[in-house]
Design a protein around this motif. Structure first.
Motif, PDB file in Angstrom:
ATOM      1  N   ARG A 168       0.871  -1.180   0.000  1.00 30.11           N
ATOM      2  CA  ARG A 168       0.000   0.000   0.000  1.00 30.11           C
ATOM      3  C   ARG A 168       0.906   1.228   0.000  1.00 30.11           C
ATOM      4  O   ARG A 168       2.026   1.186   0.508  1.00 30.11           O
ATOM      5  N   ARG A 169       0.435   2.330  -0.511  1.00 29.81           N
ATOM      6  CA  ARG A 169       1.231   3.549  -0.594  1.00 29.81           C
ATOM      7  C   ARG A 169       0.492   4.685   0.123  1.00 29.81           C
ATOM      8  O   ARG A 169      -0.720   4.845  -0.010  1.00 29.81           O
ATOM      9  N   CYS A 220       1.041   8.980   1.179  1.00 27.30           N
ATOM     10  CA  CYS A 220       1.780  10.218   0.945  1.00 27.30           C
ATOM     11  C   CYS A 220       1.475  11.159   2.111  1.00 27.30           C
ATOM     12  O   CYS A 220       0.319  11.356   2.470  1.00 27.30           O
ATOM     13  N   ASN A 225       9.421   0.774   1.610  1.00 29.50           N
ATOM     14  CA  ASN A 225      10.166   1.813   0.908  1.00 29.50           C
ATOM     15  C   ASN A 225       9.667   3.170   1.396  1.00 29.50           C
ATOM     16  O   ASN A 225       8.489   3.342   1.674  1.00 29.50           O
ATOM     17  N   ILE A 229       6.697   9.686   0.583  1.00 32.37           N
ATOM     18  CA  ILE A 229       5.953   8.572   0.006  1.00 32.37           C
ATOM     19  C   ILE A 229       6.416   7.313   0.728  1.00 32.37           C
ATOM     20  O   ILE A 229       7.614   7.038   0.791  1.00 32.37           O
ATOM     21  N   GLU A 255       5.752   3.162   1.010  1.00 29.80           N
ATOM     22  CA  GLU A 255       5.147   1.934   0.531  1.00 29.80           C
ATOM     23  C   GLU A 255       5.252   0.942   1.673  1.00 29.80           C
ATOM     24  O   GLU A 255       6.351   0.697   2.201  1.00 29.80           O
TER      25      GLU A 255
END
Length: 111
Positions: A4-5, A7, A44, A57, A59
Motif C-alpha cells: 500500500r502507498r 503520501c 520503501n 511517500i 510503501e
C-alpha cells in the motif's frame, strides 16, 4: 506481499541553513531509525522537497499500521531522540493538529 502507498506532508522551518542541515541529516540517518522504519512494515520510503515543503511517500506491507508504528516509536528512546532533533528543522503544515508532524495527504488522482 501486497504493498500500500501513503503520501504525507510536512514543512521545514524557512531557514536555508537549517534546511541544509536537515538534508545532511537525511544523508546519514541513524541506523536505529532505519531499522525502526523497516521493522514497522515500511518497505520503501522517499522524501522530496520543494522550498520548505516536504512530501514523503511510503510503501508499506499489508500488515503495516500507523497506530502500531506510533506505539513502537513512543517506546523507542532512539526514535524519540531523533524526533526531538527533527523538530529543530520541522514545522507543522497549516491545518495540522497540535503536535502533529507528518500529515497524511488524500489522493485526488490516479492514472
Amino acid at each position: 506481499m501486497p504493498i500500500r502507498r501513503f503520501c504525507l506532508t510536512l514543512d521545514l522551518v524557512n531557514d536555508q541553513k537549517l534546511i541544509s542541515e536537515y538534508e545532511a541529516m537525511h544523508r546519514q540517518v541513524w541506523p536505529e531509525i532505519i531499522q525502526s522504519i523497516k521493522n514497522s512494515g515500511i518497505a520503501n520510503m522517499e522524501i522530496y522537497r520543494f522550498e520548505q515543503r516536504l512530501m514523503m511517500i511510503m510503501e508499506v506491507v499489508d500488515s503495516f499500521s500507523f497506530e502500531k508504528k506510533n506505539e513502537a516509536d513512543h517506546h523507542d528512546e532512539k526514535v524519540q531522540e531523533w524526533e526531538r532533533l527533527m523538530w529543530k528543522y520541522q514545522q507543522a503544515v497549516p491545518g495540522a493538529k497540535p503536535g502533529e508532524k507528518w500529515v497524511l495527504m488524500n489522493k485526488v488522482f490516479e492514472l
